[in-house]
Enzyme design. Structure first.
Site, mmCIF file in Angstrom:
data_model
loop_
_atom_site.group_PDB
_atom_site.id
_atom_site.type_symbol
_atom_site.label_atom_id
_atom_site.label_comp_id
_atom_site.label_asym_id
_atom_site.label_seq_id
_atom_site.Cartn_x
_atom_site.Cartn_y
_atom_site.Cartn_z
ATOM 1 N N ILE A 14 0.823 -1.203 0.000
ATOM 2 C CA ILE A 14 0.000 0.000 0.000
ATOM 3 C C ILE A 14 0.857 1.254 0.000
ATOM 4 C CG2 ILE A 14 -1.718 1.316 1.296
ATOM 5 C CD1 ILE A 14 -2.807 -1.138 -0.155
ATOM 6 N N SER A 36 11.359 -0.106 7.194
ATOM 7 C CA SER A 36 10.967 -1.395 6.638
ATOM 8 C C SER A 36 11.877 -2.465 7.206
ATOM 9 C CB SER A 36 11.064 -1.391 5.113
ATOM 10 O OG SER A 36 10.949 -2.696 4.596
ATOM 11 N N ARG A 37 11.303 -3.517 7.743
ATOM 12 C CA ARG A 37 12.122 -4.604 8.289
ATOM 13 C C ARG A 37 12.914 -5.314 7.200
ATOM 14 N NH1 ARG A 37 7.925 -8.003 11.863
ATOM 15 N NH2 ARG A 37 6.690 -7.605 9.989
ATOM 16 N N LYS A 89 -5.891 2.892 7.599
ATOM 17 C CA LYS A 89 -7.042 2.242 8.224
ATOM 18 C C LYS A 89 -6.775 0.754 8.395
ATOM 19 C CE LYS A 89 -8.330 -0.008 4.416
ATOM 20 N NZ LYS A 89 -8.387 -1.453 4.344
ATOM 21 N N ASP A 167 -10.579 -6.038 7.235
ATOM 22 C CA ASP A 167 -9.639 -5.000 6.803
ATOM 23 C C ASP A 167 -10.171 -4.280 5.567
ATOM 24 O OD1 ASP A 167 -6.639 -3.939 7.014
ATOM 25 O OD2 ASP A 167 -7.040 -4.401 4.912
#
Length: 244
Positions: A14, A36-37, A89, A167
């Site tokens: 996203i 970001s991992r 969201k 979701d």
């Protein structure tokens, strides 16, 4: 005016598909860092929000696009650092968490924006205007899509706090609560939960509202590899039908 230095915290599909292009297209903002991992976000990239804040990079705001579970702790730390925030969201895993973030942001004087983006579609505003003053007879919500297409390889959505099919379903609810003049309640629910998962892949809901004389039916399904549908149909007692 100097562009607002913005961090993307939680660089995934996203963020890459929506947030980065939106920031780059708006001269009021610039991408200043990412978290970001996997280390695949725009440079400079950090593997935790704590490392980002500790680095002392000049930042004005951040978009938090992580899964909802860890979002409260990340947002709390960012507010303490004085950052204005956009929360994807759903903004948090529980109502209590978002209410606490609201309190913290007000005390700090920072912006806390929750991105119920579906509400801002021009068709939603037009539908709300058409329904103003109308008596509503019934409503039908169908939100069917493919989890493989929209959340490829994302195990978090099946874990506690991941919301599962709710979701995407939240997009429908954000529209419904925008166009209806009254509150909405859950009356009945049948949830389909896959083995080894903690969240539903499909849900059939019966909702109610003081603003609606008849039923509000809602079908959510994450298993639609073809024939995806996102629709809301409202019928008024005068015979008007609105389809979104």
């Amino acid at each position: 005016m100097k562009p607002l230095a913005t961090a993307i915290i939680g660089y995934g599909k996203i963020a890459a598909d929506e947030h980065i292009p939106a920031i780059e297209a708006n001269p009021r903002f610039r991408v200043a860092a990412s978290v970001s991992r996997q280390g695949n976000g725009p440079a400079p990239n950090f593997t935790s929000h704590g490392d980002l804040i500790a680095a002392g990079i000049e930042l004005d705001c951040a978009a938090i696009t992580t899964p909802p579970g860890p979002r409260f702790a990340i947002a709390r730390d960012c507010i303490a650092a004085g950052l204005h925030l956009l929360l994807e969201k759903p903004p948090c895993a529980t109502l209590g968490e978002i209410e606490e973030l609201q309190r913290l942001a007000e005390a700090k004087g920072t912006t806390l924006f929750t991105s119920w983006h579906a509400q801002h579609n021009p068709a939603v505003t037009a539908a709300a205007a058409l329904l103003e003053g109308e008596a509503i007879a019934q409503m039908r919500i169908v939100w069917h899509e493919s989890v493989v297409k929209w959340h490829p390889g994302q195990a978090w959505i099946w874990q506690p706090g991941g919301f599962g099919v709710f979701d995407p379903g939240i997009n429908a609810f954000s529209i419904v609560t925008r166009i209806l003049p009254g509150a909405v309640f859950v009356r009945e629910a049948v949830l389909s939960v896959p083995e080894n998962s903690e969240t539903p892949i499909a849900a059939e809901l019966l909702l109610g509202s003081p603003a609606v004389d008849g039923p509000i039916s809602c079908s959510l399904d994450f298993r639609k590899d073809d024939g995806e549908e996102w629709s809301i149909c409202v019928t008024t007692t005068s015979g008007m039908e609105i389809r979104l």
